[in-house]
Design an enzyme around this catalytic site. Structure first.
Site, PDB file in Angstrom:
ATOM      1  N   ARG A   7     -10.747   6.130 -11.177  1.00  0.00           N
ATOM      2  CA  ARG A   7     -11.988   5.652 -11.792  1.00  0.00           C
ATOM      3  C   ARG A   7     -13.099   6.624 -11.425  1.00  0.00           C
ATOM      4  NH1 ARG A   7     -10.810   0.472 -13.482  1.00  0.00           N
ATOM      5  NH2 ARG A   7      -9.300  -0.694 -12.218  1.00  0.00           N
ATOM      6  N   HIS A  61      -1.992   6.125  -9.002  1.00  0.00           N
ATOM      7  CA  HIS A  61      -3.023   5.381  -8.287  1.00  0.00           C
ATOM      8  C   HIS A  61      -3.386   6.039  -6.957  1.00  0.00           C
ATOM      9  CE1 HIS A  61      -4.612   1.692  -6.114  1.00  0.00           C
ATOM     10  NE2 HIS A  61      -5.294   1.662  -7.234  1.00  0.00           N
ATOM     11  N   ARG A  67      -7.602  -8.946   1.938  1.00  0.00           N
ATOM     12  CA  ARG A  67      -8.783  -9.313   1.156  1.00  0.00           C
ATOM     13  C   ARG A  67      -8.454 -10.267   0.016  1.00  0.00           C
ATOM     14  NH1 ARG A  67     -10.857  -7.291  -3.595  1.00  0.00           N
ATOM     15  NH2 ARG A  67      -9.555  -5.440  -3.550  1.00  0.00           N
ATOM     16  N   HIS A  71     -11.709  -2.718   1.255  1.00  0.00           N
ATOM     17  CA  HIS A  71     -10.793  -2.062   0.315  1.00  0.00           C
ATOM     18  C   HIS A  71      -9.813  -1.108   0.985  1.00  0.00           C
ATOM     19  CE1 HIS A  71      -9.848   0.624  -3.236  1.00  0.00           C
ATOM     20  NE2 HIS A  71      -9.687  -0.566  -3.760  1.00  0.00           N
TER      21      HIS A  71
END
Length: 697
Positions: free
Chosen positions: A379, A439, A565, A593
């Site tokens: 991203r 990823h 999380r 994260h």
């Protein structure tokens, strides 16, 4: 019904609902500044929208299937949908209550939300002027009788369903008509600030501005009574890629993104006071079926907009600023490339400034010692400094290769745009491996004379994310790790060539096998009377093989501490099975994260950081990388992050598989310990000490 303790693996999507509920709890937490609580309400709502667009869409497809060989999966999907809808209805009632409470608390702080019926004369005049100068022309009604299928419209917005009436006399039936108005939030924002009066800030939903202006909007038609009720709907956001086409990957993804707008509606949230005749017309147009979700709510929908609620200049109602810290070792005249070659370096954003990574790229772009640069991008920020630095490197004659993931969900269009721009600048753009999302978060810099460097991160190389996501980055020149990183790029560019990795854990190759083996080592060591523990910080754990192996470890007496999380399929407290497993979930100002793995390994600890969660998609269907960490200073930092997270009794919740998400806050006699605050203070003290040492040299 909700999972009970007798169930030892929580369905992924039910565990996600529990996670999102932890965010709603934070919005209720009165120790959180008021405007931050509104932000958590927006995050909760935005998460729920995406969940329905993706996960519920997938479940609905399975539930509606009539394939006999999928009978078990179909039944599981239908049961899960029932549980999710039950939880969603329960949480929604709590959500509406919290909205009401926050509205009252805002008023106490002289921030007042007003609707179209609460305006004084001066405010009414302001609204009429605003409509004439700005809003007119952007609130064009569509007659519902003439409207095409609503599912063809965007679901990323809010609509007003308008009922128009005119009574001619008491003996005749009224004349009625129905219309739709799309609220132009993308143009004007969701909230309008009215002039301040008596030190009070007045805020109005754009929906209510339009409600007030309905007589002006419909001034040319023969009606004298107007009612408007809000609703929103959510569509299936899964994309269908045309793999039969001869078109290139870029073109196929572009077509698939366009096809997303034609997804089937599967959820509607509407104002409970909407008249039945108007409700029936909307539902008929959307064509929802028995597996879809209908949810009545309050006057306002699309609460994700609360993330952008005006702050009214009230900094006292927000968290105090934590400015990202600049590391003194990177602030001098010495080359970052040389510093990394000397010893491993470590960044922990947003505590440390992401600008240091940009600094590294900018240096590599102009250094005559740099021959080539390769990186993965998942991203990207809207105005990406990362891409600008890579373009500069290409223009300076470096050979630059970028592996960009076109299928990063909801960022496909942005990534297509950036890939075109990078290609135009002479960058070799690679779209990854067919059928496998890339990823991993990697950078490889080839240097003349050897001693190349590499960076392995836990999060996207994204300036915006780096301000709100906690992520770690290892910067290293360790030859074996750097060589493995280079081999990952070779694997991506030529996936059919055999490749082995000496240091990195790489999926879908051997990562899962290695993780299971390391857990098994802890089991073996415990049975032999050696010290054995597992400490993990991760986003999601849903892979059933990993879950079962962790249960085996607990049964053997291995101490397992997990910071999770989001999705968590594990259930703690099952006697003889999960007695030695403790799971915490932290919801605080930053989104947790980073992925960190620590295994005792008989006293010779093993540390890893990287991009992979413990989910089937990450371990089996994506290219993910976890890198070993050997530097003792960096290892100490990683252990601190995990152990302090487990100590958090202010923002930590107990994650036990029940969905109750109990707070630690209020533990009798316990010193208050908030891990994010402690980490920031610790890093700030570190920086101050290093600056003092430099000034004393």
């Amino acid at each position: 019904m909700e999972p009970k303790k007798s169930i030892d693996v929580i369905p992924r999507d039910v565990s996600w609902m529990y996670f999102n509920y932890r965010i709603l709890q934070e919005a209720r937490n009165t120790s959180v500044p008021l405007l931050e609580r509104l932000g958590f309400m927006g995050i909760y709502s935005n998460n729920l929208d995406e969940f329905f667009r993706v996960r519920m869409a997938t479940l609905t497809r399975i539930a509606e299937s009539d394939m006999k060989q999928m009978k078990a999966q179909i039944e599981d999907a239908r049961r899960t949908i029932k549980v999710i809808n039950k939880l969603n209805n329960r949480y929604n009632k709590e959500f509406e209550y919290v909205v009401g409470q926050l509205t009252k608390e805002l008023e106490k702080k002289k921030i007042r939300l007003v609707n179209e019926k609460q305006l004084n004369e001066a405010q009414q005049s302001f609204i009429r002027q605003y409509f004439r100068n700005s809003l007119a022309g952007f609130t064009n009604p569509i007659w519902l009788s003439q409207a095409e299928r609503l599912a063809n419209e965007s679901d990323d917005t809010i609509y007003l369903a308008v009922k128009l009436t005119r009574w001619y006399d008491e003996a005749k039936k009224p004349k009625k008509e129905y219309a739709l108005i799309r609220v132009p939030v993308e143009k004007f924002g969701r909230f309008l600030e009215l002039p301040v009066e008596d030190d009070t800030h007045y805020i109005m939903y754009l929906d209510d501005v339009i409600r007030y202006c309905l007589p002006m909007i419909f001034s040319s038609v023969d009606y004298d009574h107007f009612e408007a009720y809000s609703f929103k709907f959510t569509k299936d956001a899964e994309m269908e890629l045309d793999n039969e086409s001869d078109a290139g990957t870029l073109q196929r993804v572009q077509r698939a993104v366009k096809s997303r707008k034609n997804g089937q509606p599967l959820r509607i949230v509407f104002d409970a006071s909407m008249p039945k005749d108007l409700y029936r017309k909307i539902m008929l147009n959307l064509s929802l079926d028995k597996f879809d979700t209908t949810l009545s709510g309050g006057r306002y929908q699309n609460h994700k907009d609360l993330m952008k609620f005006p702050d009214c200049g009230r900094g006292d109602l927000k968290y105090p600023a934590w400015k990202p810290l600049l590391l003194p070792e990177f602030a001098g005249a010495r080359s970052m490339l040389d510093l990394i070659r000397e010893e491993d370096r470590f960044l922990h954003v947003p505590y440390h400034s992401f600008d240091h990574y940009i600094q590294l790229l900018c240096e590599a772009a102009i250094s005559p010692r740099v021959k080539s640069i390769k990186t993965t991008l998942y991203r990207l920020a809207k105005d990406s400094k990362v891409v600008e630095a890579l373009i500069a490197a290409a223009k300076n004659g470096k050979k630059v290769t970028v592996v960009i993931e076109l299928l990063a969900r909801f960022d496909e269009s942005s990534n297509i745009k950036w890939s075109k721009r990078m290609k135009d600048a002479g960058i070799n753009v690679v779209f990854g491996v067919e059928g496998l999302k890339v990823h991993s978060k990697l950078l490889w810099v080839e240097m003349s004379g050897g001693r190349d460097i590499a960076c392995v991160g836990t999060g996207n190389f994204h300036e915006g994310n780096a301000r709100i996501y906690t992520d770690c980055m290892l910067m290293t020149a360790a030859p074996a790790i750097v060589k493995d990183v280079a081999n990952v790029f070779r694997f991506i560019e030529k996936p059919f060539l055999p490749v082995k990795f000496k240091e990195l854990l790489v999926s879908p190759n051997t990562m899962k096998k290695n993780i299971l083996a390391m857990i098994q080592t802890e089991i073996k060591n415990k049975k032999q009377g050696k010290e054995a523990y597992i400490k993990v910080k991760i986003n999601h754990i849903t892979d059933e093989d990993v879950v079962r192996k962790l249960y085996d470890a607990s049964t053997a007496g291995v101490e397992v501490d997990l910071l999770v999380r989001g999705n968590c399929a594990l259930v703690t407290g099952i006697q003889g099975k999960s007695d030695h497993i403790r799971i915490h979930g932290i919801i605080d100002r930053y989104l947790e994260h980073s992925r960190i793995l620590i295994f005792c390994n008989g006293g010779d600890e093993r540390y890893f950081i990287g991009s992979a969660d413990w989910m089937p998609r990450n371990l089996d269907h994506r290219i993910e990388v976890m890198a070993p960490v050997y530097n003792p200073v960096v290892r100490a930092e990683l252990k601190r992050i995990v152990e302090w997270g487990m100590m958090d009794n202010r923002k930590g919740r107990i994650v036990d598989g029940t969905g109750h998400n109990m707070f630690y806050e209020g533990t009798e006699g316990a010193e208050a310990f908030r891990s994010q605050e402690r980490l920031y203070d610790y890093y700030a003290k570190q920086v101050a000490e290093k600056q003092n040492d430099k000034s004393n040299e």
